[in-house]
Scaffold this motif. Sequence first.
Motif, PDB file in Angstrom:
ATOM      1  N   GLY A  50       0.799  -1.633  -0.345  1.00 49.86           N
ATOM      2  CA  GLY A  50      -0.121   0.108   0.318  1.00 49.86           C
ATOM      3  C   GLY A  50       1.013   1.252  -0.358  1.00 49.86           C
ATOM      4  O   GLY A  50       0.054   2.386  -0.136  1.00 49.86           O
ATOM      5  N   GLY A  52       2.947   1.876  -1.973  1.00 59.02           N
ATOM      6  CA  GLY A  52       3.267   2.618  -3.600  1.00 59.02           C
ATOM      7  C   GLY A  52       3.133   1.484  -4.555  1.00 59.02           C
ATOM      8  O   GLY A  52       3.489  -0.034  -4.042  1.00 59.02           O
ATOM      9  N   GLY A  53       3.606   1.930  -5.837  1.00 56.77           N
ATOM     10  CA  GLY A  53       3.425   0.005  -6.900  1.00 56.77           C
ATOM     11  C   GLY A  53       4.689  -0.591  -6.566  1.00 56.77           C
ATOM     12  O   GLY A  53       4.784  -1.729  -6.668  1.00 56.77           O
ATOM     13  N   GLU A  56       4.744  -3.923  -4.021  1.00 57.32           N
ATOM     14  CA  GLU A  56       3.703  -4.683  -4.357  1.00 57.32           C
ATOM     15  C   GLU A  56       4.157  -5.151  -5.852  1.00 57.32           C
ATOM     16  O   GLU A  56       3.847  -6.954  -5.489  1.00 57.32           O
ATOM     17  CB  GLU A  56       2.470  -3.341  -5.318  1.00 57.32           C
ATOM     18  CG  GLU A  56       0.690  -3.989  -5.730  1.00 57.32           C
ATOM     19  CD  GLU A  56       0.246  -4.744  -4.128  1.00 57.32           C
ATOM     20  OE1 GLU A  56       0.104  -3.236  -3.884  1.00 57.32           O
ATOM     21  OE2 GLU A  56      -0.255  -5.578  -4.098  1.00 57.32           O
ATOM     22  N   LYS A 207      -5.965  -7.676  -2.726  1.00 58.57           N
ATOM     23  CA  LYS A 207      -6.539  -6.929  -3.380  1.00 58.57           C
ATOM     24  C   LYS A 207      -6.541  -7.074  -4.421  1.00 58.57           C
ATOM     25  O   LYS A 207      -7.658  -6.535  -5.535  1.00 58.57           O
ATOM     26  CB  LYS A 207      -5.154  -5.595  -3.181  1.00 58.57           C
ATOM     27  CG  LYS A 207      -4.219  -5.948  -4.179  1.00 58.57           C
ATOM     28  CD  LYS A 207      -4.029  -4.365  -4.430  1.00 58.57           C
ATOM     29  CE  LYS A 207      -3.369  -4.017  -3.056  1.00 58.57           C
ATOM     30  NZ  LYS A 207      -2.583  -2.060  -3.596  1.00 58.57           N
ATOM     31  N   ALA A 267      -6.606   7.192  -0.038  1.00 62.50           N
ATOM     32  CA  ALA A 267      -5.767   7.080   0.251  1.00 62.50           C
ATOM     33  C   ALA A 267      -4.913   7.274   1.617  1.00 62.50           C
ATOM     34  O   ALA A 267      -4.206   7.762   1.803  1.00 62.50           O
ATOM     35  CB  ALA A 267      -5.592   8.601  -0.176  1.00 62.50           C
ATOM     36  N   GLY A 331       1.079   2.976 -13.179  1.00 63.50           N
ATOM     37  CA  GLY A 331      -1.136   2.833 -12.262  1.00 63.50           C
ATOM     38  C   GLY A 331      -0.980   1.616 -12.144  1.00 63.50           C
ATOM     39  O   GLY A 331      -1.890   1.396 -13.255  1.00 63.50           O
ATOM     40  N   GLU A 336      -5.174  -1.835 -11.809  1.00 63.48           N
ATOM     41  CA  GLU A 336      -6.291  -3.058 -10.788  1.00 63.48           C
ATOM     42  C   GLU A 336      -7.526  -2.755 -10.822  1.00 63.48           C
ATOM     43  O   GLU A 336      -8.278  -3.690 -10.759  1.00 63.48           O
ATOM     44  CB  GLU A 336      -5.745  -2.474  -9.221  1.00 63.48           C
ATOM     45  CG  GLU A 336      -4.462  -3.143  -8.522  1.00 63.48           C
ATOM     46  CD  GLU A 336      -3.710  -2.429  -7.761  1.00 63.48           C
ATOM     47  OE1 GLU A 336      -2.901  -2.515  -7.562  1.00 63.48           O
ATOM     48  OE2 GLU A 336      -4.795  -1.538  -7.659  1.00 63.48           O
TER      49      GLU A 336
HETATM   50  N1  UDP Z   1      -2.637   1.191  -2.825  1.00 66.65           N
HETATM   51  C1  UDP Z   1      -3.151   0.579  -1.393  1.00 66.65           C
HETATM   52  N2  UDP Z   1      -4.102   1.443  -0.408  1.00 66.65           N
HETATM   53  C2  UDP Z   1      -4.889   2.774  -0.719  1.00 66.65           C
HETATM   54  C3  UDP Z   1      -3.852   3.598  -1.892  1.00 66.65           C
HETATM   55  C4  UDP Z   1      -3.320   2.937  -2.808  1.00 66.65           C
HETATM   56  O1  UDP Z   1      -3.249  -0.799  -1.445  1.00 66.65           O
HETATM   57  O2  UDP Z   1      -4.997   3.101  -0.050  1.00 66.65           O
HETATM   58  C5  UDP Z   1      -2.074   0.712  -3.579  1.00 66.65           C
HETATM   59  C6  UDP Z   1      -2.556   0.476  -5.339  1.00 66.65           C
HETATM   60  O3  UDP Z   1      -3.449  -0.099  -5.095  1.00 66.65           O
HETATM   61  C7  UDP Z   1      -1.503  -0.169  -6.212  1.00 66.65           C
HETATM   62  C8  UDP Z   1      -0.430   1.364  -5.484  1.00 66.65           C
HETATM   63  O4  UDP Z   1      -0.432   1.359  -3.524  1.00 66.65           O
HETATM   64  O5  UDP Z   1      -1.299  -1.247  -5.857  1.00 66.65           O
HETATM   65  C9  UDP Z   1      -0.050   2.184  -6.414  1.00 66.65           C
HETATM   66  O6  UDP Z   1       0.778   2.167  -7.187  1.00 66.65           O
HETATM   67  P1  UDP Z   1       0.943   2.551  -8.917  1.00 66.65           P
HETATM   68  O7  UDP Z   1       1.562   2.434 -10.003  1.00 66.65           O
HETATM   69  O8  UDP Z   1      -0.941   3.110  -8.769  1.00 66.65           O
HETATM   70  O9  UDP Z   1       1.012   4.083  -7.818  1.00 66.65           O
HETATM   71  P2  UDP Z   1       2.420   4.473  -7.061  1.00 66.65           P
HETATM   72  O10 UDP Z   1       1.537   5.184  -5.239  1.00 66.65           O
HETATM   73  O11 UDP Z   1       3.084   3.561  -7.504  1.00 66.65           O
HETATM   74  O12 UDP Z   1       3.091   5.656  -7.832  1.00 66.65           O
END
Ligand code: UDP
Length: 419
Positions: A50, A52-53, A56, A207, A267, A331, A336
């Motif tokens: 959570g 960031g990507g 994940e 998720k 968020a 993104g 997702e």
């Molecule tokens: N995410 C999450 N919980 C939140 C907000 C975001 O788990 O409350 C996760 C979202 O599901 C995704 C990751 O954070 O797997 C964000 O990855 P993304 O590539 O969209 O953006 P980044 O944050 O890396 O710029």
Amino acid sequence: MMLKKVPIQEKELEDYREFFANDLMLEIKKLSESLSGKKIVHINATSRLGGGGVAEILHSLIPLMRNLKINAEWHTINPPVNFFEITNKIHNGLQGKNDKLTESEKKFYLKQSEIISKEIEKLNASLYVIHDPQPLLAASFSKKIRPAVSRIHIDLSSPNSDTWNFIFPYFSSYQKIILSIHEFINGNLPPEKVAVFPPAIDPLVAKNSPLKKEYARLVLENLGINPSQPIVSQVSRLDFFKDPIGVIKAFYLAKKNIPNLQLILLAQNLADDNPCSKKIFREVKRYTRGDPDIFLFYDPKEIKYDNDTLVSAVQTASDVIIQKSLKEGFGLTVAEAMWKGKAVIAGRVGGIKVQIRDGYNGYLVSTVEHCASRIEELLKDKSLRETFGRRAKKSVAKNFLIPRLLRDHLKIAGEIMKK
Ligand code: UDP
């Protein structure tokens, strides 16, 4: 200690068989043969899910590499917190914001990078994959950190020149630079050093596993949201480039014609490398003007569901998903939501453009007004939402699932280690 080794769960590639064609499985097995037993180390800023990507992705990629008998490890850096305030400025500068570093910030970043490099070199790996700008400089402080790959997940297409001039020379320590789309190869990166492939999502993590629609609706109901009224949502860290304020503006505009419209901003503040999010939180909170139809979820301690359940429930039970980014490396949130068969309205920027074909499997927008009118259009047209959703899911299945990303990483590791 400047490095933390991340504990790795076990995963079986065989469990993913239904998600990819047989020839991809064969290719993966073949590519992994020459890498068997080799130590490949990935390094990034945070392992918090959570957060960031990147975290994940690594939570899925590293176990699958290990399942192929590769000795893959994942380490995160653990510098003093103000380090991340500096790297946040670099992140913003590389994506074009005018966030200049002072001389003393540069000095501090260099010093910390040197300390980090001394620990990385002790890992004694056959290949180092360094993600994003935070640990980027480490390779230049030690010749032992070779061969090394820099995997940049953000949009490098139009950096501010101060940041770029400072960072650019450090890429010379890397054998390869991996970017998510071709457009990010900016002027002076040597094209022969650049490889391009986008990230991917893991269809088997909680998720992304399908939630029953009724259960997803129940989760939202328990959070005070009315699932029988229209819902639009954005799931994203609070970051300038995710444009949360723009989302709220588009919501207010659309609400003029759809008075019972609700907005969820999921968020959660789970990252430890995004020190600015509190400031943006206060700004966003003020902007919601206490509107009872805006649901902003930020502090995980105040929310009774775990992050994965929330992400899945929000993406499943919303009518439309928004990702109104102003810059976006890829993104994951877009993939997702599309994987869950949702119609997504997203910024016409960076990696989002390789995911959404405008008007075919979602909508691309550049302004608040355009975003608002697309929200209205989709909310009025269930069958269009379903058509987009069906096509969206298909395109994620074809292009953006983790086995393809695994293949791309194995391929590049094989090429570099053969040299
Ligand atoms: N995410 C999450 N919980 C939140 C907000 C975001 O788990 O409350 C996760 C979202 O599901 C995704 C990751 O954070 O797997 C964000 O990855 P993304 O590539 O969209 O953006 P980044 O944050 O890396 O710029």
